[in-house]
Design a protein around this motif. Sequence first.
Motif, PDB file in Angstrom:
ATOM      1  N   GLU A   1       5.251   0.044  -2.993  1.00  0.00           N
ATOM      2  CA  GLU A   1       6.376   0.267  -2.038  1.00  0.00           C
ATOM      3  C   GLU A   1       6.381  -0.806  -0.997  1.00  0.00           C
ATOM      4  O   GLU A   1       7.491  -0.567  -0.333  1.00  0.00           O
ATOM      5  CB  GLU A   1       6.338   1.732  -1.390  1.00  0.00           C
ATOM      6  CG  GLU A   1       4.989   2.095  -0.482  1.00  0.00           C
ATOM      7  CD  GLU A   1       3.932   2.660  -1.626  1.00  0.00           C
ATOM      8  OE1 GLU A   1       3.028   3.211  -0.657  1.00  0.00           O
ATOM      9  OE2 GLU A   1       3.785   2.332  -2.723  1.00  0.00           O
ATOM     10  N   ALA A   2       5.309  -1.355  -0.613  1.00  0.00           N
ATOM     11  CA  ALA A   2       5.255  -2.349   0.293  1.00  0.00           C
ATOM     12  C   ALA A   2       5.322  -3.729   0.015  1.00  0.00           C
ATOM     13  O   ALA A   2       5.471  -4.735   0.878  1.00  0.00           O
ATOM     14  CB  ALA A   2       3.572  -2.453   1.119  1.00  0.00           C
ATOM     15  N   ARG A   3       5.964  -3.890  -1.416  1.00  0.00           N
ATOM     16  CA  ARG A   3       6.093  -5.481  -1.942  1.00  0.00           C
ATOM     17  C   ARG A   3       7.458  -5.810  -1.402  1.00  0.00           C
ATOM     18  O   ARG A   3       8.387  -5.198  -1.432  1.00  0.00           O
ATOM     19  CB  ARG A   3       5.573  -5.480  -3.235  1.00  0.00           C
ATOM     20  CG  ARG A   3       4.178  -5.093  -3.554  1.00  0.00           C
ATOM     21  CD  ARG A   3       3.865  -5.102  -4.906  1.00  0.00           C
ATOM     22  NE  ARG A   3       2.312  -4.373  -5.009  1.00  0.00           N
ATOM     23  CZ  ARG A   3       1.662  -4.044  -6.330  1.00  0.00           C
ATOM     24  NH1 ARG A   3       2.272  -4.211  -7.444  1.00  0.00           N
ATOM     25  NH2 ARG A   3       0.550  -3.843  -6.125  1.00  0.00           N
ATOM     26  N   ARG A   4       7.614  -7.196  -1.567  1.00  0.00           N
ATOM     27  CA  ARG A   4       8.885  -7.807  -1.317  1.00  0.00           C
ATOM     28  C   ARG A   4       9.203  -8.576  -2.304  1.00  0.00           C
ATOM     29  O   ARG A   4       8.335  -9.204  -2.890  1.00  0.00           O
ATOM     30  CB  ARG A   4       8.900  -8.583   0.186  1.00  0.00           C
ATOM     31  CG  ARG A   4       8.250  -7.721   1.316  1.00  0.00           C
ATOM     32  CD  ARG A   4       7.900  -8.555   2.589  1.00  0.00           C
ATOM     33  NE  ARG A   4       9.187  -9.500   2.839  1.00  0.00           N
ATOM     34  CZ  ARG A   4       9.887  -8.772   3.765  1.00  0.00           C
ATOM     35  NH1 ARG A   4       9.848  -7.621   4.750  1.00  0.00           N
ATOM     36  NH2 ARG A   4      10.935  -9.786   4.281  1.00  0.00           N
ATOM     37  N   SER A   5      10.585  -8.872  -2.338  1.00  0.00           N
ATOM     38  CA  SER A   5      11.123  -9.961  -3.282  1.00  0.00           C
ATOM     39  C   SER A   5      10.699 -11.418  -3.072  1.00  0.00           C
ATOM     40  O   SER A   5      10.424 -11.858  -1.983  1.00  0.00           O
ATOM     41  CB  SER A   5      12.590  -9.700  -3.392  1.00  0.00           C
ATOM     42  OG  SER A   5      13.207 -11.150  -4.213  1.00  0.00           O
ATOM     43  N   ALA A   6      10.244 -12.075  -4.337  1.00  0.00           N
ATOM     44  CA  ALA A   6       9.820 -13.649  -3.982  1.00  0.00           C
ATOM     45  C   ALA A   6      11.187 -14.200  -4.469  1.00  0.00           C
ATOM     46  O   ALA A   6      10.773 -15.730  -4.856  1.00  0.00           O
ATOM     47  CB  ALA A   6       8.531 -13.777  -5.119  1.00  0.00           C
TER      48      ALA A   6
ATOM     49  N   PRO B   1       4.443 -15.966  -0.711  1.00  0.00           N
ATOM     50  CA  PRO B   1       5.523 -14.918  -1.282  1.00  0.00           C
ATOM     51  C   PRO B   1       5.246 -14.404  -2.676  1.00  0.00           C
ATOM     52  O   PRO B   1       5.466 -13.179  -2.810  1.00  0.00           O
ATOM     53  CB  PRO B   1       6.632 -15.919  -1.332  1.00  0.00           C
ATOM     54  CG  PRO B   1       6.360 -17.128  -1.308  1.00  0.00           C
ATOM     55  CD  PRO B   1       5.004 -17.388  -0.509  1.00  0.00           C
ATOM     56  N   VAL B   2       4.517 -15.044  -3.493  1.00  0.00           N
ATOM     57  CA  VAL B   2       4.061 -14.404  -4.858  1.00  0.00           C
ATOM     58  C   VAL B   2       3.343 -13.095  -4.671  1.00  0.00           C
ATOM     59  O   VAL B   2       3.336 -11.991  -5.458  1.00  0.00           O
ATOM     60  CB  VAL B   2       3.474 -15.449  -5.571  1.00  0.00           C
ATOM     61  CG1 VAL B   2       2.856 -14.787  -6.900  1.00  0.00           C
ATOM     62  CG2 VAL B   2       4.378 -16.637  -6.090  1.00  0.00           C
ATOM     63  N   THR B   3       2.198 -13.417  -3.691  1.00  0.00           N
ATOM     64  CA  THR B   3       1.319 -12.074  -3.536  1.00  0.00           C
ATOM     65  C   THR B   3       2.118 -11.067  -2.942  1.00  0.00           C
ATOM     66  O   THR B   3       1.688  -9.952  -2.919  1.00  0.00           O
ATOM     67  CB  THR B   3       0.045 -12.782  -2.642  1.00  0.00           C
ATOM     68  OG1 THR B   3      -0.764 -11.727  -2.791  1.00  0.00           O
ATOM     69  CG2 THR B   3       0.509 -12.999  -1.188  1.00  0.00           C
ATOM     70  N   ASP B   4       3.113 -11.388  -2.076  1.00  0.00           N
ATOM     71  CA  ASP B   4       3.668 -10.194  -1.197  1.00  0.00           C
ATOM     72  C   ASP B   4       4.573  -9.500  -2.275  1.00  0.00           C
ATOM     73  O   ASP B   4       4.821  -8.473  -2.018  1.00  0.00           O
ATOM     74  CB  ASP B   4       4.624 -10.630  -0.038  1.00  0.00           C
ATOM     75  CG  ASP B   4       3.700 -11.025   0.997  1.00  0.00           C
ATOM     76  OD1 ASP B   4       2.847 -10.274   1.425  1.00  0.00           O
ATOM     77  OD2 ASP B   4       4.365 -11.674   2.038  1.00  0.00           O
ATOM     78  N   ALA B   5       4.903 -10.191  -3.505  1.00  0.00           N
ATOM     79  CA  ALA B   5       5.867  -9.592  -4.434  1.00  0.00           C
ATOM     80  C   ALA B   5       5.074  -8.951  -5.559  1.00  0.00           C
ATOM     81  O   ALA B   5       5.578  -7.811  -6.066  1.00  0.00           O
ATOM     82  CB  ALA B   5       6.726 -10.800  -5.035  1.00  0.00           C
ATOM     83  N   ILE B   6       3.927  -9.441  -5.839  1.00  0.00           N
ATOM     84  CA  ILE B   6       3.372  -8.868  -7.137  1.00  0.00           C
ATOM     85  C   ILE B   6       1.899  -8.207  -6.768  1.00  0.00           C
ATOM     86  O   ILE B   6       1.417  -7.448  -7.716  1.00  0.00           O
ATOM     87  CB  ILE B   6       3.008  -9.837  -8.368  1.00  0.00           C
ATOM     88  CG1 ILE B   6       2.214 -11.055  -7.843  1.00  0.00           C
ATOM     89  CG2 ILE B   6       4.315 -10.542  -8.773  1.00  0.00           C
ATOM     90  CD1 ILE B   6       1.732 -11.805  -8.946  1.00  0.00           C
TER      91      ILE B   6
END
Length: 426
Positions: free
Chosen positions: A217-222, A92-97
């Motif tokens: 724009e493809a990132r998600r909240s962690a 989740p961290v890498t999807d967020a930052i």
Amino acid sequence: MEAQTAARKRSRPRGKAALETSSLSIPTPARLTRGRLALLASLAALGALATNIILPAFPAMGREFDVLPRDLALTLSVFFLVFAGGQLLVGPVTDAIGRRPVVLGGLIVFIGGSILCSLAPSFEWLIVGRGVQAAGACAAAVLARAIARDLYRGPELTRALALVMIAMAAAPGFSPAIGTAMSSLFGWRSLFVVVALAGALVTLSFLRTVGETLPPEARRSAHPLRTAQAYLHLSVDLRFISPALACSLIIGCLYTFFGAAPAIMMTNMGFSAADLSIFFAATVFIVFGAGLPASRLALRWDPSRIGIAGLSITLLSGIWLLALSDGAHTVPFLAAVSFFLGGMGLVNPIATAITLEPFGDRAGIASALLGFFQMACAAVGTWLISELALPPSAAFAVVVASGSMLAFIIFLPAVFRRSKPTKEPA
């Protein structure tokens, strides 16, 4: 010319559709290059390299720290525990930052842990260093798959993942031979220096070759709640869980082989340490020979059917090993293991690609959960080898046969789902 321009304008998605399209698009040209493939393979191989390279040095480490061989197994169990749990945080961290800061941070932690191990003044400090090392290695493993999913799709994704999976199998195959040579020449502490240098080289390669692959724009909240929901949704999504568990069970059988091989081949069959290292190295070419054609086969046939063919091979090898469970047949045993490795090399990249492809918008979380399942299956398989009241060869045969049977059954929904025709909208 004006008509072509108007057609292009009409084909462009607008509003919310445009955002969804951009979030799922490949941010860089989906073109396979040797540099990118080598980097992904190196990221995936670091954890296996750091684990298997130290196995030949266990006697020397035990003498220096005055610990029993069974206590040295703690250097492996701590590594696997941190590696498995850390992936669930890294995803989740890498999807967020983004990918770049997590890769670089993980590699720096990995190098630091390796240096700490090389300088460890006591066994306790060695265990601490192994935990730090695993925390960095798990980030590299998660990002190898996530970056591959960012960059590639379809057969190219399968080809990239095939190389990643080959690297994960090659590192356990070649690293014991490297560990034997280095520890005899320079002592066991030199092994951790080698691993630290490998981490530094991978860091430089990442900076030069790939960089960031996840656009903002493809990132998600962690957020913890959203992360837990994402993991829960993946865990009940048949598109993910069916190929993920099948792939993980086969990987668990592979690590079980590496854990059981010394007892079976050295104690029961009379192999020397050098003989075992040579066989481990030879297994790399078997996995390579099976995994490399996987993407080409996926161009001609449905990938799920190729996956079920690979699982059929591993299942047959498990039945073969059960017939040889007395451990007295050296050549047939090696042939059965080679047969299993061939099936594993075929199904692993295919199943991994099927697992990750539908989840490009959360590739980090999907890769992390897949990695967690794989390490959990590896831990269970190696635990069963010591807990089952059977000779090592028989216990290994039971693990491979039962694991392959479960993987075959679990993977069937993926085959039926992909072969089911899609209804056209009215």
